[in-house]
Scaffold this motif. Structure first.
Motif, PDB file in Angstrom:
ATOM      1  N   SER A   3      22.938  45.279  44.118  1.00  0.00           N
ATOM      2  CA  SER A   3      23.833  43.982  44.477  1.00  0.00           C
ATOM      3  C   SER A   3      25.355  44.877  44.636  1.00  0.00           C
ATOM      4  O   SER A   3      26.017  44.539  45.686  1.00  0.00           O
ATOM      5  CB  SER A   3      23.736  43.038  43.430  1.00  0.00           C
ATOM      6  OG  SER A   3      24.833  42.034  43.895  1.00  0.00           O
ATOM      7  N   GLN A   4      25.912  45.680  43.811  1.00  0.00           N
ATOM      8  CA  GLN A   4      27.268  46.277  44.132  1.00  0.00           C
ATOM      9  C   GLN A   4      27.158  47.331  45.315  1.00  0.00           C
ATOM     10  O   GLN A   4      28.457  46.999  46.027  1.00  0.00           O
ATOM     11  CB  GLN A   4      27.417  47.180  42.704  1.00  0.00           C
ATOM     12  CG  GLN A   4      27.565  46.112  41.514  1.00  0.00           C
ATOM     13  CD  GLN A   4      27.518  46.913  40.202  1.00  0.00           C
ATOM     14  OE1 GLN A   4      27.110  48.283  40.237  1.00  0.00           O
ATOM     15  NE2 GLN A   4      27.722  46.478  39.106  1.00  0.00           N
ATOM     16  N   HIS A  36      25.423  46.503  48.128  1.00  0.00           N
ATOM     17  CA  HIS A  36      25.331  45.673  49.242  1.00  0.00           C
ATOM     18  C   HIS A  36      26.675  45.117  49.310  1.00  0.00           C
ATOM     19  O   HIS A  36      27.114  44.949  50.476  1.00  0.00           O
ATOM     20  CB  HIS A  36      24.308  44.603  48.934  1.00  0.00           C
ATOM     21  CG  HIS A  36      22.937  44.808  49.175  1.00  0.00           C
ATOM     22  ND1 HIS A  36      22.455  45.228  50.379  1.00  0.00           N
ATOM     23  CD2 HIS A  36      21.937  45.127  48.357  1.00  0.00           C
ATOM     24  CE1 HIS A  36      21.117  45.373  50.569  1.00  0.00           C
ATOM     25  NE2 HIS A  36      20.698  45.365  49.386  1.00  0.00           N
ATOM     26  N   SER A  37      27.184  44.903  48.374  1.00  0.00           N
ATOM     27  CA  SER A  37      28.801  44.482  48.520  1.00  0.00           C
ATOM     28  C   SER A  37      29.871  45.235  49.228  1.00  0.00           C
ATOM     29  O   SER A  37      30.546  45.144  50.057  1.00  0.00           O
ATOM     30  CB  SER A  37      29.135  43.735  47.010  1.00  0.00           C
ATOM     31  OG  SER A  37      30.412  43.258  47.117  1.00  0.00           O
ATOM     32  N   ARG A  82      28.883  45.769  52.705  1.00  0.00           N
ATOM     33  CA  ARG A  82      29.640  44.508  53.570  1.00  0.00           C
ATOM     34  C   ARG A  82      31.229  44.797  54.002  1.00  0.00           C
ATOM     35  O   ARG A  82      31.601  44.105  54.867  1.00  0.00           O
ATOM     36  CB  ARG A  82      29.254  43.241  52.827  1.00  0.00           C
ATOM     37  CG  ARG A  82      27.745  42.688  53.115  1.00  0.00           C
ATOM     38  CD  ARG A  82      27.768  40.980  52.503  1.00  0.00           C
ATOM     39  NE  ARG A  82      28.161  40.893  51.074  1.00  0.00           N
ATOM     40  CZ  ARG A  82      27.429  41.025  49.852  1.00  0.00           C
ATOM     41  NH1 ARG A  82      26.099  41.620  49.993  1.00  0.00           N
ATOM     42  NH2 ARG A  82      27.955  41.150  48.823  1.00  0.00           N
ATOM     43  N   LEU A  83      31.604  45.105  52.971  1.00  0.00           N
ATOM     44  CA  LEU A  83      33.046  45.365  53.083  1.00  0.00           C
ATOM     45  C   LEU A  83      33.330  46.543  54.178  1.00  0.00           C
ATOM     46  O   LEU A  83      34.190  46.310  54.989  1.00  0.00           O
ATOM     47  CB  LEU A  83      33.610  45.655  51.728  1.00  0.00           C
ATOM     48  CG  LEU A  83      35.295  45.933  51.814  1.00  0.00           C
ATOM     49  CD1 LEU A  83      36.111  44.975  52.330  1.00  0.00           C
ATOM     50  CD2 LEU A  83      35.617  46.545  50.544  1.00  0.00           C
ATOM     51  N   THR A 114      33.762  45.556  39.086  1.00  0.00           N
ATOM     52  CA  THR A 114      32.364  44.856  39.479  1.00  0.00           C
ATOM     53  C   THR A 114      33.024  43.322  39.580  1.00  0.00           C
ATOM     54  O   THR A 114      32.015  42.481  40.177  1.00  0.00           O
ATOM     55  CB  THR A 114      31.190  45.176  38.597  1.00  0.00           C
ATOM     56  OG1 THR A 114      31.549  44.908  37.322  1.00  0.00           O
ATOM     57  CG2 THR A 114      30.987  46.621  38.711  1.00  0.00           C
ATOM     58  N   VAL A 117      36.924  40.882  43.847  1.00  0.00           N
ATOM     59  CA  VAL A 117      36.443  40.350  44.970  1.00  0.00           C
ATOM     60  C   VAL A 117      36.741  41.497  46.120  1.00  0.00           C
ATOM     61  O   VAL A 117      37.495  42.294  45.809  1.00  0.00           O
ATOM     62  CB  VAL A 117      37.003  39.109  45.274  1.00  0.00           C
ATOM     63  CG1 VAL A 117      36.378  38.009  44.374  1.00  0.00           C
ATOM     64  CG2 VAL A 117      38.427  38.919  45.449  1.00  0.00           C
ATOM     65  N   HIS A 118      36.407  41.309  47.131  1.00  0.00           N
ATOM     66  CA  HIS A 118      36.626  42.091  48.234  1.00  0.00           C
ATOM     67  C   HIS A 118      37.955  42.602  48.339  1.00  0.00           C
ATOM     68  O   HIS A 118      38.555  43.490  48.897  1.00  0.00           O
ATOM     69  CB  HIS A 118      36.045  41.856  49.760  1.00  0.00           C
ATOM     70  CG  HIS A 118      34.663  42.235  49.796  1.00  0.00           C
ATOM     71  ND1 HIS A 118      33.510  41.723  50.743  1.00  0.00           N
ATOM     72  CD2 HIS A 118      33.691  42.737  48.795  1.00  0.00           C
ATOM     73  CE1 HIS A 118      32.346  42.102  50.434  1.00  0.00           C
ATOM     74  NE2 HIS A 118      32.427  42.745  49.365  1.00  0.00           N
TER      75      HIS A 118
END
Length: 509
Positions: free
Chosen positions: A255-256, A258-259, A262-263, A297, A300-301
């Protein structure tokens, strides 16, 4: 701090009220007439406990912080299993926590005396299958107040609150036939068995091997996905490495990544600054003392983007830090100033630079003369600490120096201990070589997929563990991920944790 507090609160958000068939002897009298504790109430009830053991308060003590983190994970698993519908029994779970102390207190049964570092170790065994009695037992074991628990339970009587370890006025002792008929386990029998039988490596593997294999197989698709994401991001951003500071599960790590992916797609510009760096997912964003880019973690972006944009200023601070280390080295006979991640508190680059600057100014204010032999300490190492204790020589060969040390006496101490430091460093290097050889031999002999250790495990402990493992026949380990730790545990993705000083032999019948 608030982010990690939310994380620990969320681990109990799934808890549901539980009806109890039989009451234990350890419950206070008012508990016999009260309803079951809800998950939200359990969080509130254990709040003093979480503040006493929260890992964020142990930044200066990495080993104690890690012990508390691991124990909190095992506690969450125990409470989660306790709330599963239709469960019949729980295996007694022994936990160790380090409790913060504000003032000196006398140690009680099951507790060690308070250390000079401001905390004490508490060990207790969970064996209740009731949420409320478990909460009370935890609080009492840690010498924490329990009065607030009664106010959380709306149907309790007004009798004075007794301790969870006290005897009720009318203890209920069920006949053995009750346990045979219902399938529940007699708690007294469980406790007697725990006190009589010491866990051995073979018995524990025999009891937990199949469950670990199942968890490992279930995690394999996610493990492959994690490797794919890590390789793709490392290549895309030209990273040196991607790491995790905590023992998060594979799903959490995916999940981390993937985040971050995306950024990188949405705002690739600032991420160009991270080229050549090591990225570490941890509790807070910033740059570590080692120069690793830390991604919080819970952030946010937007926070990550600001960090990537500010990396050039961090790189400048790194250069100034290196220059400061060189100046200190020149003043102290060529000794190398290092930061050892496994042995020192987790410091940001700003914090570490401030520590170096304090020590350098201390040297300048004392007008310490240049070392008479400029390179006499060359090849040796020192680490800086914020403690106010006297300088010391570590068994691994480096000097542990408080930032406010008296420079004159410090130079004398380091000259006196220089030869011993070199001998310690030589032994350390030989021990490290032996450790790596034994890890390879153990991995091969047991056909392990992976053999690793927790950061708090020393090379000496790992060597001792592997030597003894190689003398055993352990078919349960074939294809497994084995972690050498301080306790027995099966992690959520199937990794087996065993204590480095595990006991051999068969369990007593």
């Amino acid at each position: 701090m608030l982010g990690s507090w939310r994380a620990y609160s969320e681990m109990f958000c799934h808890l549901r009220p539980l009806r109890r068939f039989g009451l234990r002897k350890v419950l206070p009298h008012w508990l016999h007439y009260s309803r079951a504790l809800s998950g939200a109430e359990a969080i509130n009830a254990l709040r003093p406990f979480y503040f006493a053991v929260h890992p964020d308060f142990f930044g200066q003590h990495p080993r104690e912080r890690e012990v508390n983190e691991n124990s909190l994970k095992r506690l969450s698993v125990y409470l989660e299993n306790l709330q599963k519908p239709g469960f019949k029994s729980l295996k007694p779970t022994q936990l160790t926590f380090y409790i913060r102390e504000k003032t000196a207190q006398n140690s009680s049964e099951g507790q060690e005396p308070i250390s000079t570092t401001g905390f004490r170790a508490v060990r207790f065994t969970l064996h209740s299958s009731d949420l409320l009695s478990t909460v009370l037992y935890i609080l009492n074991s840690c010498s924490l107040p329990v009065e607030h628990v009664q106010s959380l339970n709306t149907n309790v009587h007004s009798q004075p609150l007794k301790e969870a370890t006290g005897m009720p006025d009318r203890p209920i002792k069920w006949h053995r036939s009750y346990y045979s008929f219902t399938g529940f386990k007699d708690p007294d029998e469980d406790l007697t068995h725990v006190s009589r039988v010491e866990t051995t490596l073979t018995s524990w593997l025999g009891s937990n091997g199949k469950g670990a294999v199942k968890k490992l197989r279930n995690s394999l698709p996610l493990r492959k996905e994690l490797d794919r994401l890590k390789n793709e991001l490392s290549e895309l951003l030209q990273l040196s490495d991607i790491r995790w500071q905590r023992g998060w599960g594979v799903a959490h790590r995916c999940s981390q990544l993937h985040s971050l992916s995306r950024l990188a797609q949405q705002n690739p510009g600032p991420l160009q600054n991270v080229k050549g760096c090591t990225v570490v997912f941890t509790d807070r964003s910033g740059m570590s003392a080692l120069g690793h880019v830390m991604l919080g973690t819970m952030d946010v972006h937007h926070h990550w983007t600001r960090l990537f944009e500010s990396l050039p200023s961090y790189f400048d601070l790194q250069r100034r830090m290196s220059a400061l280390e060189a100046q200190i080295s020149n003043l102290l006979g060529g000794i190398q100033v290092v930061y050892i991640e496994e042995l020192q508190p987790a410091l940001t680059l700003d914090q570490y630079y401030s520590l170096l600057h304090t020590f350098y100014n201390q040297l300048l204010r004392s007008r310490v003369p240049p070392h008479p032999h400029p390179q006499s300490l060359s090849g040796l190492q020192m680490i800086l600490s914020s403690d106010r204790y006297a300088p010391s020589l570590h068994e691994l060969g480096h000097f542990d120096i408080p930032a406010l040390s008296d420079p004159a006496s410090l130079q004398s101490f380091m000259r006196t201990k220089a030869q011993q430091a070199r001998e310690n460093m030589t032994r350390r290097e030989k021990l490290k070589v032996m450790e790596n050889e034994l890890i390879q031999a153990s991995t091969k002999q047991f056909s392990l997929e992976k053999l690793y250790k927790e950061p708090s495990i020393s090379s000496r402990q790992m060597v001792d563990c592997c030597k003894r493992l190689l003398e055993q026949s352990l078919p349960y380990l074939h294809g497994m991920h084995l972690c050498v730790s301080h306790f027995y545990s099966v992690m959520q993705d199937g990794d087996l944790c065993i204590p480095w000083n595990w006991k051999k032999g068969e369990a007593m019948k």
